[in-house]
Design a protein around this motif. Sequence first.
Motif, PDB file in Angstrom:
ATOM      1  N   PHE A 106      -3.034  11.301 -34.915  1.00 27.92           N
ATOM      2  CA  PHE A 106      -3.643   9.987 -35.100  1.00 27.92           C
ATOM      3  C   PHE A 106      -2.908   9.210 -36.192  1.00 27.92           C
ATOM      4  N   VAL A 109       0.540   8.152 -34.885  1.00 30.42           N
ATOM      5  CA  VAL A 109       0.495   7.049 -33.920  1.00 30.42           C
ATOM      6  C   VAL A 109       0.227   5.725 -34.637  1.00 30.42           C
ATOM      7  N   ALA A 110      -0.720   5.761 -35.586  1.00 30.72           N
ATOM      8  CA  ALA A 110      -1.045   4.539 -36.336  1.00 30.72           C
ATOM      9  C   ALA A 110       0.165   4.086 -37.157  1.00 30.72           C
ATOM     10  N   ALA A 113       2.816   2.661 -34.871  1.00 30.01           N
ATOM     11  CA  ALA A 113       2.453   1.358 -34.296  1.00 30.01           C
ATOM     12  C   ALA A 113       2.890   0.254 -35.254  1.00 30.01           C
TER      13      ALA A 113
END
Lengths: 260, 428
Positions: A106, A109-110, A113
């Motif tokens: 998580f 991915v954050a 991004a």
Amino acid sequence: MIRPDSEVILEVRELTASVEDTPILKGLNLTIRAGEIHAIMGPNGSGKSTFSKILAGHPDYTVTGGEVLYKGKNLLALPPEERAREGVFLAFQYPLEIPGVSNLDFLRVAYNAKRQHQGLDELDAFDFDDLVRQKIELVKLDEGFLNRGVNEGFSGGEKKRNEILQMALLEPTLAILDETDSGLDIDALRIVANGVNQLSRPDNCILLITHYQRLLDYIVPDYVHVMEGGRIILTGTKELALELEARGYDWVREEEVATP
Amino acid sequence: MTITVNANSDQADLPKASRANELNDLLTLAPPPRHAELEPLRQAARDRLHEQTLPTPRDEDWRFTDLGALRRRSFQAPIAPLHPEIVAEVGHLLGERSFPTVAQIVLIDGYFCGELSRVNATGVELLPPSMPAIAPAEIFSDLNSAMLADRVCLRLTGHLAEPVEVFFVSSRQQQSVVSPRLSIEVAAQGQTTLVEHFLSLTGDQQFTNSVTELSLGTSAHLRHVRIQHQSPTAIHIGCTTVCQAQDSHYEGHAIDLGGCLSRHNWQVQIYGSGSQTILKGLAIARDSQIMDTHSAVFFNAPHSRSEQIHKCIVGDRAHGIFNGRVVVPQVAQLTDAKQLSRTLLLSDKARVDTKPQLEIVADNVKCSHGATVSQPAADELFYLRSRGLDEQEAKTLIVKAFALEQLTGIEPQILRQELEGVLLAKLH
């Protein structure tokens, strides 16, 4: 730190908003410049948390009037993910548990991004691993928490520290901490506050939403605002927080009535 | 807990005689048995099916499962099995396997295909098809027995380091009934992994009615991975029946992805104390698929444990069904049985019926059950979006996590990775 010539990060003008047709914000004004730490205090139901969620783009709230400029651009036109990638970060009052999504994945991915949004190459698993292990020391979380599901089975304090870890990775320009002190014992409060202080820089700003003065012993704000009935009705320095702690909120309401 | 109830079907109102004809019509299509030893099994099942009818929603076990797709098909007699072109096509489909196995068994339309099978390792022994049958006297298991053309019987002994992999391939585009049968005995102290794949060649319109019988000897350990990945046009009803002797361990993973109508009857009989049973199910239903799992664990001895987690992901207009039966009679004191059913609904028209069925007589036992039905929550999505993931990414992450969590424990790791890919493809 107050520097009158520094860049305006957030400009809120006459903001009104409602949830399910109930007006919550009723003409809120606020200006935050780079380098500043602001605290919004106020009784329950004054609209503090609503304001923080509107800044982050929660779909349940409808903005009915006014404007919010972030670095001079219309923040309200952006979906939540765009705001995040542009540097707006909300540390949740109640961070959600997402079992099955590993915390490490998580976070990566954050982080990626945002990298992608900035036109940078994504960090691979190995490089990210190094980065996150360095950042996690800031919040004194055990590395074991990286391999668990996002916030899954974390205590209240561990969830808040995980929020600050995300903040440390995402390096926001505008960090909004919604009641980050609630449910923390004194040791956890120190760790969280210390983490936030280390993340405060001349080119970013922090907005603390809090019910109690206690947090402000550890994170010293440049401005303290009192919110009531969906508006900011009084602004002062950190001494205002002490006065609120000693005298409660009623006198502010009375003064506001006296000086319309 | 029953989440939704809809037990209507006009089929229930057909006269009984006409429903009996449906079953008889199917029985007339039975192919000749490949081995004379199968005849007693076929005949016994025919006798039991005499005067039975296909189930309707009035039968408790079929309350939620609309068998319309099966009823509407007009089945024909099967054509000659193991046509060389089909065998070649199946060989091509299976290709090179990515992990080593001690045995590869291939059944095409229920017939053992020697050409594509390999059984030559120590500890893997092919037995004559006369092994005692342990499948329950249930209508579709009996139908399988009555229409049996072939049967693969294996005995596995010792510690097998690599899995036994079995492929059930349904090959034909014509509407016929295939009745594959696999019977495995894991000898006392044996340790092994069995992987079953149910597959289709393109355009499969057959009704696969399979039975797998697994018998675990004393202290035997079996890890069983069953993947039903047939064509979206196929109909699949499969029975897995497991018998466990004392101190045996059974760990079952059942993954259902294919078929317009599928049902997995998963039954475990615990005959010896100190046994452990783990059942992990995952069904992903999309479009208008009907996907049903009926499990039953019977504790016939004291001091055994079971743990079950069943997950359904239901999207579009699909219908997921789960019924988890646990039977603990007086003799089964000190039983420890846990059951959890979790469903993720991806659309407003998706539907799930989930029901625990605990039948507990013994008084000194621990039995628990729970069921959750949810959608990817708005707050979860907002949390992920506030960290920079767009809405689709956030949704996908939540659904993937829900599904992939269920693959934990599947070995070998290469198989698990393969399955991850298959699941992600189905979720997109």
